[in-house]
Design a protein around this motif. Structure first.
Motif, PDB file in Angstrom:
ATOM      1  N   CYS A  66     103.357  82.829  18.120  1.00  0.00           N
ATOM      2  CA  CYS A  66     104.301  83.019  19.217  1.00  0.00           C
ATOM      3  C   CYS A  66     103.618  82.875  20.570  1.00  0.00           C
ATOM      4  N   TYR A 103     108.397  87.578  24.096  1.00  0.00           N
ATOM      5  CA  TYR A 103     107.742  86.955  22.943  1.00  0.00           C
ATOM      6  C   TYR A 103     108.718  85.959  22.344  1.00  0.00           C
ATOM      7  N   LEU A 129     108.909  82.403  19.435  1.00  0.00           N
ATOM      8  CA  LEU A 129     108.194  81.567  18.474  1.00  0.00           C
ATOM      9  C   LEU A 129     107.731  80.295  19.167  1.00  0.00           C
ATOM     10  N   LEU A 141     112.146  88.364  16.360  1.00  0.00           N
ATOM     11  CA  LEU A 141     111.971  86.911  16.342  1.00  0.00           C
ATOM     12  C   LEU A 141     112.824  86.282  15.249  1.00  0.00           C
TER      13      LEU A 141
END
Length: 94
Positions: free
Chosen positions: A5, A19, A21, A66
C-alpha cells in the motif's frame, strides 16, 4: 495475505494519513474525502503483512478497510482534555 500500500499525508492536517492499495492508487477514494483531505502527499510505500506493527493503528484494521472500501483513513489522535484546558488558560494570560 500481504498488501502493498501507498501512504499519503494530508497537507491540511499533518497527522491525517490515507492508506490505499498500490495497485488501486487513489481511484477508490471518494471525491468528498479527497476534498476534505486535500492534495495527498506521498509519504511511503509499505508492505502490510500479518504481525506487522504500525505506530497508531492495528494492521488488521487497515487491511480490513482496504478490502471493504479500498482505503483506510487514519485520523489524528485525540487531544488530551487537560491540554485543551491548559491552552484555554494560557490564552487568557496573553
Amino acid at each position: 495475505m500481504k498488501y502493498l500500500c501507498d501512504i499519503y499525508r494530508s497537507p491540511k492536517d499533518g497527522d491525517m494519513y490515507l492508506y490505499v492499495l498500490k495497485s488501486d492508487g487513489l481511484s477508490r477514494v471518494p471525491e468528498a474525502l479527497t476534498a476534505r483531505f486535500g492534495q495527498p502527499k506521498h509519504v511511503m510505500t509499505l508492505l502490510l503483512r500479518e504481525g506487522r506493527k504500525l505506530a497508531r493503528v492495528d494492521v488488521e484494521k487497515v487491511k480490513a478497510a482496504l478490502d471493504s472500501q479500498g482505503f483506510y483513513l487514519q485520523l489524528p489522535p485525540p487531544k488530551d482534555d487537560y491540554m485543551t484546558d491548559i491552552n484555554k488558560h494560557n490564552s487568557k494570560l496573553m
